[in-house]
Scaffold this motif. Structure first.
Motif, PDB file in Angstrom:
ATOM      1  N   ILE A 230       0.836  -1.190   0.000  1.00  0.00           N
ATOM      2  CA  ILE A 230       0.000   0.000   0.000  1.00  0.00           C
ATOM      3  C   ILE A 230       0.877   1.249   0.000  1.00  0.00           C
ATOM      4  N   VAL A 232       1.037   5.467   0.515  1.00  0.00           N
ATOM      5  CA  VAL A 232       0.363   6.520   1.273  1.00  0.00           C
ATOM      6  C   VAL A 232       0.924   7.869   0.817  1.00  0.00           C
ATOM      7  N   GLU A 260      -2.536   0.212  -4.822  1.00  0.00           N
ATOM      8  CA  GLU A 260      -3.368   0.542  -3.659  1.00  0.00           C
ATOM      9  C   GLU A 260      -2.844   1.843  -3.053  1.00  0.00           C
ATOM     10  N   ILE A 262      -3.578   5.189  -0.264  1.00  0.00           N
ATOM     11  CA  ILE A 262      -4.286   5.916   0.790  1.00  0.00           C
ATOM     12  C   ILE A 262      -3.868   7.374   0.692  1.00  0.00           C
ATOM     13  N   GLU A 263      -4.843   8.269   0.672  1.00  0.00           N
ATOM     14  CA  GLU A 263      -4.559   9.699   0.569  1.00  0.00           C
ATOM     15  C   GLU A 263      -4.904  10.402   1.877  1.00  0.00           C
ATOM     16  N   LEU A 276      -6.505   7.803   9.826  1.00  0.00           N
ATOM     17  CA  LEU A 276      -5.632   6.753   9.322  1.00  0.00           C
ATOM     18  C   LEU A 276      -6.127   5.364   9.723  1.00  0.00           C
ATOM     19  N   LYS A 279      -8.924   4.488   7.311  1.00  0.00           N
ATOM     20  CA  LYS A 279      -8.448   4.215   5.958  1.00  0.00           C
ATOM     21  C   LYS A 279      -7.669   2.908   5.899  1.00  0.00           C
ATOM     22  N   LEU A 280      -6.866   2.621   6.908  1.00  0.00           N
ATOM     23  CA  LEU A 280      -6.117   1.373   6.949  1.00  0.00           C
ATOM     24  C   LEU A 280      -7.045   0.178   7.103  1.00  0.00           C
ATOM     25  N   LYS A 282      -9.993  -0.158   5.993  1.00  0.00           N
ATOM     26  CA  LYS A 282     -10.620  -0.429   4.702  1.00  0.00           C
ATOM     27  C   LYS A 282      -9.686  -1.192   3.763  1.00  0.00           C
ATOM     28  N   LYS A 283      -8.383  -1.111   4.042  1.00  0.00           N
ATOM     29  CA  LYS A 283      -7.390  -1.828   3.254  1.00  0.00           C
ATOM     30  C   LYS A 283      -6.970  -3.155   3.913  1.00  0.00           C
TER      31      LYS A 283
END
Length: 287
Positions: A230, A232, A260, A262-263, A276, A279-280, A282-283
């Motif tokens: 992932i 970021v 993948e 994350i913003e 965070l 968002k994490l 969701k991953k």
């Protein structure tokens, strides 16, 4: 890529099914076993695969653009062992570098190829005991991304020696030098990056800062989480037109390679832990 059964491919190419089966057998790409057509190693290298139908069982499929006249030579392929011999490294280390690049993934006691791996000349195979493994085209030995990862990882070359042709990326990095030191010793460029780095460190999440993304275009990510592949990005200067342009270029590349991502935006920093964590999660990463 669209895959077709041998019979469907025969119709597309204007052959009778039996005629195409005979050609593929003569090519050495398939063989008959217990009344079923099986793929050979050369057949897989040509692009063949196996699919399963609940009614008919396993059957061989081919890419719709299959070149039946292709000269397939499996002797010009490499596994992790022979790649390792070329670089004087163990097969285990080679697989770790390939995994870091996102080209293979650990699975069922072996390694399975990813979409990126296929783009870089990888092919999926399965041992007789069911363990998956990967075979690579000869070009893997001089692949610039693998070579670069090994050179950095083994200390063969300093990072600065290979950071060439960065263009606008180099200008940005020189204009905003990394001066803020994080809890784990990284030097970062902004308070937002410092807080994000500290979040990863304090929560035991393995991460890299400003890792060069292994694509042909010059791009560095803000952070990379290798365990989950992932990336970021912290967008902290969106009032700057040139920065917004740089941001869009990076987003286009993340989309192009289906990475993948994350913003994190400036507005997220005041509530960073919650943002965070969400968002994490969701991953697939639970903090």
């Amino acid at each position: 890529m669209k895959y077709l059964s041998t019979s469907a491919l025969a119709r597309k190419l204007g052959f009778e099914s039996a005629e195409l089966f005979a050609i593929l057998k003569e090519n050495g790409w398939i063989y008959r076993k217990e009344g079923q057509w099986q793929l050979t190693k050369e057949g897989r290298l040509a692009g063949g695969n196996v699919e399963y139908n609940p009614k008919y069982g396993e059957y061989v499929v081919w890419p719709s653009n299959l070149d039946i006249d292709a000269d397939i030579d499996s002797s010009n392929t490499h596994n992790a062992t022979t790649i390792g011999e070329f670089y004087s490294l163990s097969s285990r280390k080679i697989n770790l570098y390939l995994s870091e690049l996102g080209w293979i993934e650990k699975n069922a006691g072996g390694w399975t190829i990813t979409k990126l791996g296929k783009k870089n000349g990888g092919h999926q195979f399965e041992a007789q005991n069911g363990t998956p493994y990967c075979i690579w085209n000869e070009s893997i030995l001089i692949n610039p991304h693998l070579k670069r990862s090994i050179e950095i990882g083994e200390g063969i070359v300093e990072t600065e020696e290979i950071d060439t042709n960065l263009g606008e990326e180099k200008d940005f990095r020189e204009k905003y030098p990394a001066k803020k030191r994080t809890s784990d010793g990284h030097l970062v460029r902004s308070r937002g990056e410092l807080l994000i780095d500290n979040f990863f460190y304090q929560n035991g999440i393995v991460h890299a800062y400003e890792k060069k993304v292994n694509i042909d275009e010059p791009m560095y990510c803000d952070f990379y989480l290798p365990q989950n592949k992932i990336y970021v990005e912290f967008w902290g200067m969106e009032d700057d037109p040139s920065y917004r342009q740089r941001k869009q270029k990076k987003l286009d590349l993340y989309s192009k390679y289906n990475f993948e991502l994350i913003e994190i935006n400036s507005a997220d920093i005041d509530n960073l832990d919650e943002v965070l964590e969400t968002k994490l999660r969701k991953k697939g990463i639970t903090v």
